[in-house]
Design a protein around this motif. Structure first.
Motif, PDB file in Angstrom:
ATOM      1  N   SER A  72      23.410 -35.369  -9.123  1.00  0.00           N
ATOM      2  CA  SER A  72      24.657 -35.517  -8.376  1.00  0.00           C
ATOM      3  C   SER A  72      24.448 -35.411  -6.878  1.00  0.00           C
ATOM      4  O   SER A  72      25.324 -35.790  -6.094  1.00  0.00           O
ATOM      5  CB  SER A  72      25.660 -34.444  -8.826  1.00  0.00           C
ATOM      6  N   ARG A 123      22.573 -37.087 -15.752  1.00  0.00           N
ATOM      7  CA  ARG A 123      24.024 -37.233 -15.654  1.00  0.00           C
ATOM      8  C   ARG A 123      24.432 -38.645 -16.056  1.00  0.00           C
ATOM      9  O   ARG A 123      23.714 -39.617 -15.759  1.00  0.00           O
ATOM     10  CB  ARG A 123      24.502 -36.963 -14.225  1.00  0.00           C
ATOM     11  N   LYS A 130      26.618 -42.202 -16.096  1.00  0.00           N
ATOM     12  CA  LYS A 130      27.035 -43.080 -15.020  1.00  0.00           C
ATOM     13  C   LYS A 130      28.436 -42.695 -14.557  1.00  0.00           C
ATOM     14  O   LYS A 130      29.318 -42.383 -15.360  1.00  0.00           O
ATOM     15  CB  LYS A 130      27.022 -44.536 -15.490  1.00  0.00           C
ATOM     16  N   GLU A 131      28.648 -42.711 -13.250  1.00  0.00           N
ATOM     17  CA  GLU A 131      29.944 -42.329 -12.697  1.00  0.00           C
ATOM     18  C   GLU A 131      31.015 -43.339 -13.092  1.00  0.00           C
ATOM     19  O   GLU A 131      30.782 -44.551 -13.115  1.00  0.00           O
ATOM     20  CB  GLU A 131      29.874 -42.234 -11.178  1.00  0.00           C
ATOM     21  N   LYS A 187      35.864 -45.143  -4.360  1.00  0.00           N
ATOM     22  CA  LYS A 187      35.484 -44.076  -3.441  1.00  0.00           C
ATOM     23  C   LYS A 187      35.912 -44.414  -2.017  1.00  0.00           C
ATOM     24  O   LYS A 187      36.395 -43.539  -1.282  1.00  0.00           O
ATOM     25  CB  LYS A 187      33.973 -43.850  -3.502  1.00  0.00           C
TER      26      LYS A 187
END
Length: 257
Positions: free
Chosen positions: A106, A157, A159-160, A167
């Protein structure tokens, strides 16, 4: 990413030049009878830092922050966390015997650790070995001592779910959101203060109620109490000598001409 850094100059004290590819220059492309406009990215020099002894660079996956490290073999690691937007060192840290720096996926945390290679499993460990975890601003979040640490890995993590366009929209409206959040914080603080004041008021009422009840209970016994004390009344202020002392302290002084 759209930024890069180049180390150049003397190996003992290299210069570090930062560049960006985010800038674009419009160009025209002619095809047949039509003309189409497009953007061509250009390499833009941001700034150069000199007089450093760094020998390694680790970019944060979130971008905007870079860890500039100087590893001394078998000795220590000193690193700075640099904000690229403002060219400001947010924190300088040192970890003795550290041989690895790893950003979490992150980009919010950075780990400095001392690891031992598996082929050197019989090597003598050190009680100070282990890992430290820092925030991207340099605050120490965790410190673990572990002799013979062979590997340190961050959990992957997914995928966003938020796209880069989303954003950008959020960042554009951020001042508006800040005002809303500030107002909500003020309202919540006011509510908490009112709750605290209500509790204190209730405690004060209970105390004064207890005080009045006890004074009413001992009131009829005052004459008997004074008689047993030879006429001395402890409630009479005339039996006490009150002295008032004032102390003055000069906090600062300034001569004016």
């Amino acid at each position: 990413g759209d930024r890069l850094v180049i180390l150049h100059g003397e190996p003992r004290s290299p210069s570090m030049s930062f560049y960006s590819m985010s800038g674009s220059k419009p160009t025209a492309v002619v095809a047949g009878k039509g003309t189409a406009a497009s953007a061509r990215h250009e390499l833009t020099h941001l700034f150069t830092r000199t007089g450093n002894q760094y020998n390694d660079v680790m970019w944060s996956p979130a971008g905007g922050v870079v860890a500039l490290a100087m590893f001394a073999p078998g000795d220590t690691c000193m690193f700075d966390l640099l904000d690229i937007e403002t060219n400001t060192v947010m924190a300088s840290r040192r970890h003795d015997r550290c041989n690895r720096l790893l950003w979490d996926p992150s980009g919010r945390y950075l780990a400095s650790c001392t690891t031992t290679e598996l082929r050197n499993i019989n090597a003598k460990g050190h009680v100070e070995d282990g890992f430290n975890i820092y925030t991207f601003q340099g605050g120490l979040a965790c410190q673990v001592k572990r002799e013979k640490l062979f590997q340190f890995s961050w959990r992957p993590r997914p995928k966003e779910l938020v796209t880069s366009e989303m954003k950008k929209k959020v960042m554009k409206k951020l001042p508006h959101y800040i005002k809303i959040f500030d107002n909500d914080d003020k309202k919540r603080k006011t509510e908490l203060m009112r709750e605290v004041e209500a509790v204190r008021l209730k405690q004060a009422e209970e105390f004064f109620g207890w005080l009045h009840r006890n004074r009413a209970a001992v009131g009829p016994l005052k004459a008997r109490r004074v008689a047993q004390r030879g006429g001395y009344d402890s409630d009479d202020d005339k039996n006490y000598k009150i002295e008032v002392t004032v102390e003055e302290t000069v906090l600062s002084s300034r001569d004016q001409i």
